[in-house]
Design a protein around this motif. Structure first.
Motif, PDB file in Angstrom:
ATOM      1  N   LEU A 129      -4.030  10.079  -3.029  1.00 31.95           N
ATOM      2  CA  LEU A 129      -3.711   8.948  -3.880  1.00 31.95           C
ATOM      3  C   LEU A 129      -3.202   7.931  -3.311  1.00 31.95           C
ATOM      4  N   LEU A 186       1.268  -0.987   0.065  1.00 29.50           N
ATOM      5  CA  LEU A 186      -0.010   0.300   0.019  1.00 29.50           C
ATOM      6  C   LEU A 186       0.995   1.578   0.235  1.00 29.50           C
ATOM      7  N   SER A 187       0.438   2.092  -0.863  1.00 28.14           N
ATOM      8  CA  SER A 187       0.892   3.618  -0.993  1.00 28.14           C
ATOM      9  C   SER A 187       0.461   4.488  -0.851  1.00 28.14           C
ATOM     10  N   LEU A 188       0.913   5.820  -0.003  1.00 28.41           N
ATOM     11  CA  LEU A 188      -0.385   6.703  -0.079  1.00 28.41           C
ATOM     12  C   LEU A 188       0.544   8.184  -0.749  1.00 28.41           C
ATOM     13  N   VAL A 189      -0.111   9.131  -1.394  1.00 24.04           N
ATOM     14  CA  VAL A 189       0.693   9.800  -1.896  1.00 24.04           C
ATOM     15  C   VAL A 189      -1.007  11.101  -1.457  1.00 24.04           C
ATOM     16  N   LEU A 190      -0.008  11.658  -0.139  1.00 26.74           N
ATOM     17  CA  LEU A 190      -0.964  13.227   0.821  1.00 26.74           C
ATOM     18  C   LEU A 190      -0.968  14.265  -0.010  1.00 26.74           C
ATOM     19  N   THR A 250      -1.884   4.379  -3.892  1.00 34.00           N
ATOM     20  CA  THR A 250      -1.558   2.452  -5.140  1.00 34.00           C
ATOM     21  C   THR A 250      -0.957   1.564  -4.069  1.00 34.00           C
ATOM     22  N   THR A 251      -2.331   0.477  -4.648  1.00 31.58           N
ATOM     23  CA  THR A 251      -2.068  -1.233  -4.712  1.00 31.58           C
ATOM     24  C   THR A 251      -1.149  -1.951  -5.342  1.00 31.58           C
ATOM     25  N   ASP A 285       4.249   2.997   1.950  1.00 37.25           N
ATOM     26  CA  ASP A 285       5.149   3.855   1.676  1.00 37.25           C
ATOM     27  C   ASP A 285       4.342   4.955   1.599  1.00 37.25           C
ATOM     28  N   THR A 286       4.447   6.312   2.743  1.00 38.79           N
ATOM     29  CA  THR A 286       3.767   7.516   2.173  1.00 38.79           C
ATOM     30  C   THR A 286       4.698   8.299   2.042  1.00 38.79           C
ATOM     31  N   LYS A 287       3.768   9.345   1.084  1.00 37.64           N
ATOM     32  CA  LYS A 287       4.434  10.698   0.536  1.00 37.64           C
ATOM     33  C   LYS A 287       3.921  11.409   0.482  1.00 37.64           C
ATOM     34  N   VAL A 288       4.331  12.771   1.302  1.00 37.16           N
ATOM     35  CA  VAL A 288       2.837  14.078   0.399  1.00 37.16           C
ATOM     36  C   VAL A 288       3.485  14.970  -0.325  1.00 37.16           C
TER      37      VAL A 288
END
Lengths: 347, 347
Positions: free
Chosen positions: A149, A101-105, A151-152, A136-139
Motif C-alpha cells: 500500500l 512517499l510512504s510504504l506499508v508493506l 501513500t504519496t 517512511d516505511t512500515k510493515v
C-alpha cells in the motif's frame, strides 16, 4: 483485531465508502469534514492551496493507493502513486516541488516485487521531473495487509495569480478531454477478474504535468477549470462540475473517445466506461475562443494525440446543476455520480 | 492475493523491516534510496527541507501509522498521526503550515470508532495549532487490512537561516530530554500483550511544536540539534547521532528520567525502556553555556516538567561515533540501534 462484518451494516464502513462516489461524500460530510472544518478541505479540490509566505501559493495533496492487483497492464502501484499525486497538483495549476512517499508493506511481500515497484516510482518521478524528498516505511503482519500500500503526498507551487475553479465556468465554455476514457479502471478490472484473458486494454497511467504546464503557458486565463477523472470516472467528474458550477452541461456521447478494446472489456464485465477510472486523463474547460487552439496544442503532445472536444456549457437555467449526455442513439441521459463502489481498489 | 511466507525469508519483507532499526536502514539503503538518489532523502532527517521560492525554506514530512491496537492508554492512532508528523517538523525547526491526512479503512470498521479517531485528530490538530488542509479516504476488504491505517504528511515553514544538524554538534555540547522515556512503546505493548492488566503506563503522545518554538525563540543558535526518539527509542536516536556527528557521546543512565510504572512494564515484558518508542519526547543538543537556561525553560512548560540533562559530547577521538551509557552500577555499555523489530506496529 480483525474487524467483523456485523448484522448492522449501517454502523460499519463498507467497501463502497472508499469508492469515491456518493457514499464517500457521505462519509466525508458526516464524519470527517465536520471535525476538520477548514475551508481548504471544504472546497474539495484535489490539492489544498496554501499561502504560507505571503504571495507564494503552494499546493499540497495526499492519496493512498490500494490497487489490486498491484501490477496491471500499463503500470503498477508505484507508477500510479507518483502519477496520481502529480496529476492532482497539475489540475490545480501547480508545478511539483517535491514528493513524499510512504510504504506499508505486508510481511511476506517479495523483495523483488518491491524492487519492481521502486523502479516504477523512479521512472515515473523522472518522467514527471519531480524528486521524492522524504519517506517512511512500515510493515504489517502477513494477515494484516495485502501486499503493498503506498501513500504519496505532493507539494507544488502555483505561479501567478490564475486560479482554476468551477466558479469561473460560464455558459458557452467548451469541454475537452485529452484522450480515450476508462482505460485504467478496465485494465485493472480485467487483470483482477479475468487474469487469463488476453486483452489489449492497458492503463493510461501517466504524469500530466508537462502537458498541462504547456497548455497553461500557451492559453493562460482561457483555461478555467481542469480535473482528472479518477475514481467515479468521467461521469462522476462531469456530474460534480455541473453541480459545483451550478450550470447545465451538455456532452455528446459520440464525441467521447473510447478505445474499442476498452468498450469491449466494459461490456464483458458489465461496467460503464464513463464511470471507470482514468489515471492519465484530464477534463479541461476553456473559453470558446480558445477551444480550437487548445485542441491543436493537445494533438501535438503524446498524451493528447486523441484529444477531443466533448461538449459545452449551456445557458438553460432550468437545468442548472445537471450534466446531460446526448447518447449515440439520440436519447438524453443525466450523468450522476456513482452511488458507491463500482470498482473497489482500482487506485 | 495474500502474500505467503516462503522458505526463503531473505527474499521477503519481514516485520522487522518496519522496525526502524538496522533492517529498516538496510531496506532503505538496498532497495529504496538507490532508486530515489536525492540528497534530501539521503540526509535522513525526518522532514525534507525545500526551497521552492528562493529564500523560503519549507519542510515536508510523511508517516504511515499502523499502531495496534489503534486505541491505547493516553491516545489513539488519530492523535498519534497528527503529533507524529507535527513533531517531525518541529525537530527540524519548522512551524506547521498544513497537514494532509489519508485514511485506509478496513471494511467492517465501526463508524463510531472512526468518529473517535476523527475527534482525536481534531483535538490534536487544535492543540498543535495546525489545520488538516487536504485528505483522502480508501477502504479495503475485511480480510485485506486490520481496522484503520492513517498516513499524515505535514508541511512546515522554517524562519531564518538556522539549520539544526548533527554536523553542528561539538565536544562539550550538552544533551537534554524533555521528560521520562519509553511511555508510548510500553503503553501500546501493555495494551496489546496484557490487555486485562491494570497499569498506570500511558502514552506520552503530544504535539511538541509549541514547546520547541519557544525554545528556539529563546535560545536560537545555541540549539544545534533535535530529534524525536520514536521507533528504536532513545538508544537508537543516540546511536544514530553519535555516528552521524562522528563524535563520542557519554550518557549517564541515572540521569535519564523513567517512570517507575514504565520500568515495571518493561521488566514484565522483557523490553528495554531505552529502545521503546516515545511520541512526546525530543532529544536536544545545546551549547554548554545554554544548558542551564534550556533546562529552566523546559521545566516551565507542561511538556518539559520532568526534563533532564542526560549527558554530553566528549572529545575522545578514539571513541568517535560511539554513544556510551554509564550504567547505574558503574558499568559502561555502548548504545546500538536495535537490529530489527523490538516492537512491531508501535506507531
Amino acid at each position: 483485531m480483525k474487524t467483523q462484518l456485523s448484522s448492522k451494516p449501517g454502523d460499519q464502513i463498507v467497501l463502497a465508502h472508499g469508492g469515491g462516489g456518493q457514499l464517500t461524500d457521505e462519509l466525508l460530510r458526516d464524519i470527517i469534514l465536520p471535525r476538520l472544518d477548514e475551508p481548504p478541505l471544504e472546497t474539495m479540490l484535489d490539492s489544498a492551496i496554501l499561502s504560507p509566505t505571503g504571495n507564494d501559493r503552494l499546493a499540497l495533496t495526499i492519496d493512498s493507493y490500494v490497487v489490486s492487483p498491484w501490477k496491471f497492464p500499463g503500470g503498477d502501484i508505484g507508477r500510479l502513486a507518483v502519477c496520481g499525486s502529480i496529476n492532482d497538483l497539475a489540475v490545480v495549476g501547480a508545478r511539483p516541488v517535491g514528493l513524499a512517499l510512504s510504504l506499508v508493506l505486508t510481511e511476506g511481500f517479495e523483495k523483488s516485487d518491491l524492487e519492481h515497484v521502486m523502479d516504477s516510482i523512479e521512472h515515473a518521478a523522472d518522467e514527471a521531473g519531480v524528486n521524492v524528498v522524504t519517506g517512511d516505511t512500515k510493515v504489517v503482519g502477513h494477515d494484516q495487509g495485502d501486499g503493498i500500500l503506498i501513500t504519496t503526498s505532493a507539494l507544488g507551487r502555483i505561479s501567478g495569480s490564475h486560479t482554476l475553479n468551477p466558479d469561473l465556468v460560464q455558459p458557452g465554455d467548451v469541454l475537452l478531454i485529452n484522450g480515450p476514457v476508462g482505460d485504467h479502471g478496465l485494465a485493472v478490472m480485467m487483470a483482477r477478474e479475468m487474469p487469463r484473458m488476453q486483452t489489449a486494454v492497458r492503463s493510461d497511467v501517466a504524469p500530466l504535468n508537462g502537458l498541462i504546464e504547456h497548455l497553461l503557458d500557451e492559453l493562460g486565463h482561457a483555461i478555467v477549470f481542469m480535473r482528472d477523472p479518477t475514481r467515479s470516472g468521467l461521469a462522476g467528474t462531469l456530474a460534480d462540475l455541473a453541480r459545483s458550477a451550478a450550470l447545465h452541461i451538455v456532452i455528446h456521447e459520440s464525441d467521447i473517445p473510447v478505445r474499442p478494446e476498452t468498450r469491449h472489456a466494459a461490456d464483458l464485465l458489465g461496467l460503464d466506461v464513463l464511470e471507470s477510472a482514468n489515471e492519465g486523463k484530464f477534463l479541461m474547460v476553456v473559453r470558446p475562443h480558445a477551444a480550437g487552439k487548445a485542441l491543436h496544442l493537445l494533438h501535438q503532445h503524446q498524451l493528447g494525440q486523441d484529444a477531443a472536444i466533448i461538449g459545452k456549457v449551456d445557458d438553460d437555467e432550468s437545468l442548472a446543476g445537471v450534466c446531460e449526455l446526448l447518447t449515440d442513439i439520440g436519447g438524453r441521459r443525466v450523468l450522476t455520480k456513482p452511488y458507491g463502489e463500482q470498482l473497489p481498489r482500482i487506485c
